[in-house]
Write an enzyme that holds these catalytic residues in place. Structure first.
Site, short mmCIF file in Angstrom:
data_model
loop_
_atom_site.label_atom_id
_atom_site.label_comp_id
_atom_site.label_asym_id
_atom_site.label_seq_id
_atom_site.Cartn_x
_atom_site.Cartn_y
_atom_site.Cartn_z
CB ILE A 131 -4.08 -3.62 0.78
CG1 ILE A 131 -2.78 -2.95 0.29
CG2 ILE A 131 -4.14 -3.66 2.30
CD1 ILE A 131 -1.50 -3.62 0.76
CE LYS A 132 -6.89 -12.13 1.45
NZ LYS A 132 -6.58 -13.58 1.45
CG LEU A 133 -7.67 -3.92 4.61
CD1 LEU A 133 -8.25 -2.70 3.92
CD2 LEU A 133 -6.98 -3.51 5.91
#
EC number: 2.2.1.2
Length: 318
Positions: A131-133
């Site tokens: 998950i990219k944040l």
């Protein structure tokens, strides 16, 4: 002699920074990364029409509210593209949380849960997803909670040592320091050109890599956003490098002999006390380049997310 790309693969895990399936087939990376800009670009590819149609049809079944449909179609399209890419890479796909949530920890966590659920419904285990944040304080705090749940994260738009240190202290799986965008800022600010060895982006990633290895952090360092193959060659040995198709092609056509430049520390020492929020914000604020580039990166990803939603809204109306 093996080409430069094949040599690089012996020192560093190569990741494709694209949503283009044909490019992934050609260069056979281990992993792939996407972001709102790449999803927008991929959505223009004719071969992806079925993935868009599927996302639209699915969104219409979830809600009668057009705004909810747009949100659902956007998430489903990102996952559909990710699922296709995972058929071609043995490792992981990075899928990004909406940049407009960059300063909202709880909504970022909720969006991450939704993306993981959509992947699981498509038969993809969370062990194959990152998950990219954005590397805001809120994004890092969201990642800390997600990691504790067993959801691995990729912290992106990372331009400063303060961000990198906070990510390691949060137990984040992977960071994406942006090499080329750091170079862009310094070239614009100083009017100077930099060779690869003195490239400010290369210097930044080298410092982060060495700090992580010296202190025994397990967080993976994945250099990103390259402007030329010189930067990439100077970071040979970095845990991972995510590279766009044009530079992958240039590396594949190059015969430059390379050696690893980044090497793990032979001994480790304990790290100090973790940064507090106040310390993080102060240290980050002391770096004008990082402040500028993080803000710009979030704005630009949000703009491309908006463009994607305009396209999806038109299709949902049909």
């Amino acid at each position: 002699m093996a080409n430069t790309l094949e040599q690089l693969k012996s020192y560093t895990t190569i990741v494709a920074d694209t949503g283009d399936i044909e490019a992934i087939k050609r260069y056979q990376p281990e992993d792939a990364t996407t972001n709102p800009s790449l999803i927008l670009k991929a959505a223009q590819i004719p071969e992806y029409r079925a993935l868009i149609d599927n996302a639209i049809a699915w969104a219409k079944l979830q809600s009668a509210d057009i705004e909810q449909q747009i949100d659902d179609a956007s998430d489903k399209l990102a996952v559909n593209i990710g699922v296709e890419i995972l058929k071609l890479v043995p490792g992981r796909i990075s899928t990004e949380v909406d940049a407009r949530l960059s300063f909202d920890k709880e909504k970022s966590i909720a969006k991450a849960h939704k993306l993981v659920r959509l992947y699981q419904e498509a038969g993809v285990d969370k062990s194959r997803i990152l998950i990219k944040l954005a590397s805001t304080w809120e994004g890092i705090c969201a990642a800390k909670e997600l990691e504790q749940e067993g959801i691995n994260c990729n912290l992106t738009l990372l331009f400063s040592f303060a961000q990198a240190r906070a990510c390691a202290e949060a137990g984040v799986y992977l960071i994406s320091p942006f090499v080329g965008r750091i170079l862009d800022w310094y070239k614009n600010d100083t009017g100077k050109d930099y060779d690869a060895v003195n490239d400010p982006g290369v210097v930044s990633v080298t410092e982060i890599y060495n700090y992580y290895k010296q202190h025994g952090y397990n967080t993976v360092v994945m250099g990103a956003s390259f402007r030329n193959i010189g930067e990439i060659i100077e970071l040979a040995g970095c845990d991972r490098l995510t590279i766009g198709p044009s530079l992958l092609e240039e590396l594949a056509n190059s015969q430059v002999a390379i050696q690893p430049k980044l090497l793990p520390a032979s001994t480790t020492v304990a790290a100090g006390e973790p940064l507090t929020e106040a310390q993080f914000r102060w240290d980050f604020n002391q770096d004008p380049m990082a402040v500028d580039k993080l803000a710009e990166g979030i704005r630009n990803f949000a703009i491309d997310q908006g463009k994607l939603e305009v396209m999806l809204k038109a299709k949902l109306a049909n």
